[in-house]
Design an enzyme around this catalytic site. Structure first.
Site, short mmCIF file in Angstrom:
data_model
loop_
_atom_site.label_atom_id
_atom_site.label_comp_id
_atom_site.label_asym_id
_atom_site.label_seq_id
_atom_site.Cartn_x
_atom_site.Cartn_y
_atom_site.Cartn_z
N LYS A 1 0.66 -1.17 0.00
CA LYS A 1 0.09 -0.07 0.10
C LYS A 1 0.85 1.24 0.23
O LYS A 1 0.44 2.42 -0.69
CB LYS A 1 -0.96 0.08 1.12
CG LYS A 1 -2.00 -1.08 1.25
CD LYS A 1 -3.51 -0.58 1.23
CE LYS A 1 -4.13 -1.95 0.94
NZ LYS A 1 -5.55 -1.84 1.65
N LYS B 1 -4.68 -11.80 -7.40
CA LYS B 1 -6.09 -11.86 -6.68
C LYS B 1 -7.06 -10.94 -7.18
O LYS B 1 -6.76 -9.82 -7.69
CB LYS B 1 -6.02 -11.86 -5.33
CG LYS B 1 -5.96 -10.57 -4.70
CD LYS B 1 -6.13 -10.59 -3.13
CE LYS B 1 -6.33 -9.38 -2.50
NZ LYS B 1 -6.98 -9.32 -1.11
N LYS C 1 -11.05 -5.35 -5.08
CA LYS C 1 -12.02 -4.28 -5.17
C LYS C 1 -11.35 -3.02 -5.79
O LYS C 1 -12.11 -2.31 -6.01
CB LYS C 1 -13.04 -4.16 -4.19
CG LYS C 1 -12.47 -4.06 -2.70
CD LYS C 1 -13.72 -4.00 -1.89
CE LYS C 1 -13.34 -4.46 -0.46
NZ LYS C 1 -12.46 -3.96 0.29
#
Ligand code: ATP
Ligand code: LTN
Length: 334
Positions: A115, A197, A200
């Site tokens: 992140k 993966k 969202k």
């Protein structure tokens, strides 16, 4: 233990639209667990602000997520569904645990590294101590089990380490939680890059099926899913795209991989993809209908939010008081 049942805690962030990965990997499994465990499922809005959010948008998404929990089958009478920000003990315990977690431990967290690389303009300390807040979430309710996807296992390990360290100093304060990985759907991959993966926050809308996608969109995304040129439906290492579609198909209709492979023996990818799309549509349609219906009932959802926040507060305060006493905070005068 609450009422002789083991306690279960999990949460989801209200960032972005939920994907089929979130549903098959998390929500769907949660629904089956409420008879066996006393369950707490939080909308972890305090975690969400580690990445910059639009306030109105965050509020809306958080409410939609809580509504989706119910639409997906979590009974709000049996499961405690609540906003993390409505229980201030999460922040209070997180502060205390910050003083028992080491920077060396947090430096190793791969989610932080990912992140931080993605948001170079805002590498804030909340993002860094995110796993400590997550530990507080879990430990506040003395959770025995924590269903999470593989990506969260490192955070859970940290939670266990911090809890054990704390217990080592002050005695048995916290229950040491175990991870709980669902059997099927543990990792649904991107439809456009089956090595990554389904997420969202993927910028490519074709990579993910969203829970609110209409049937045409779902069929189109399945048809466009990246596969290979081998031309046979089998579950092999060299066919990550087909393997992922088989996982989705089986997670949606409960068939075993062997059954599914047999069913499509000698059939083309086109036909297989149609069947996958239809199985997804069948699973999502009732959830979407229920969501639409629930969204119109403001008073009902408000009542759930209020009652469940009270319940969560009750259990969270019990643990927090105990911890405050152990670390030496003065008792309150009543
Ligand atoms: P983001 O892209 O914002 O990091 P995400 O889609 O990875 O979000 P999370 O909010 O991190 O989702 O995860 C919610 C829950 O869904 C977690 O328990 C996580 O393990 C699970 N989950 C997320 N993505 C998948 C996936 N592709 N397959 C299976 N489970 C998943
Ligand atoms: N970090 C998790 C969400 C989360 C969580 C938790 C999961 C926050 N607190 C406690 C389990 C238990 C995620 O991003 N999926």
């Amino acid at each position: 233990m609450i009422d002789n049942k083991k306690v279960l805690f999990s949460g989801m962030q209200a960032t972005g639209e939920l994907t089929l990965g979130n549903y098959l990997g998390a929500l769907k499994n949660w629904v089956t667990l409420c008879d066996e465990y006393e369950c707490f499922y939080s909308v972890v809005d305090m975690h969400s602000i580690t990445v910059r959010q639009d306030p109105a948008e965050l509020r809306k998404r958080a409410r939609n997520l809580l509504t989706l929990y119910i639409a997906a089958g979590l009974d709000p009478e049996k499961n405690c569904l609540y906003y993390q920000s409505h229980v201030s003990a999460h922040a209070e315990l997180a502060w205390i645990l910050n003083c028992y977690a080491y920077m060396g431990e947090l430096n190793r967290m791969t989610q932080f590294k990912d992140k931080a690389a993605k948001h170079t303009e805002n590498i804030n300390t909340g993002l860094y101590t995110y796993p400590v807040l997550m530990a507080a979430d879990i430990l506040l309710y003395q959770a025995d089990v924590v269903p999470v996807g593989k990506d969260q296992m490192q955070h859970l390990e940290l939670c266990r380490d911090v809890a054990q360290r704390f217990n080592g100093i002050y005695g048995d304060v916290f229950t040491i939680p175990e991870g709980y990985l669902g059997k099927v759907g543990a990792k649904i991959m991107s439809l456009q890059d089956p090595e990554r993966k389904m997420s969202k926050s993927d910028e490519n809308a074709n990579a993910s099926i969203y829970l609110m996608d209409d049937p045409d969109t779902i069929m189109r995304k399945c048809k466009r899913a990246v596969t290979d040129s081998l031309g046979c439906v089998s579950y092999g290492e060299e066919q990550p795209g087909i393997r992922n579609l088989l996982d989705i198909y089986c997670a949606c209709n409960g068939k075993s991989t062997e059954e599914a492979v047999k069913e499509f023996d000698g059939k083309g990818y086109g036909e297989f993809k149609m069947a996958v799309g239809e199985s997804v549509v069948t699973v999502l349609k009732p959830i979407q209908e229920r969501f639409t219906q629930l969204s119109t009932d403001k008073a009902y959802i408000d009542q759930i939010i209020k009652n469940n926040a009270e319940k969560a507060n009750y259990y969270a305060q019990k643990t927090l008081r105990k911890v405050q006493k152990k670390v030496g905070f003065p008792e309150r005068i009543r």
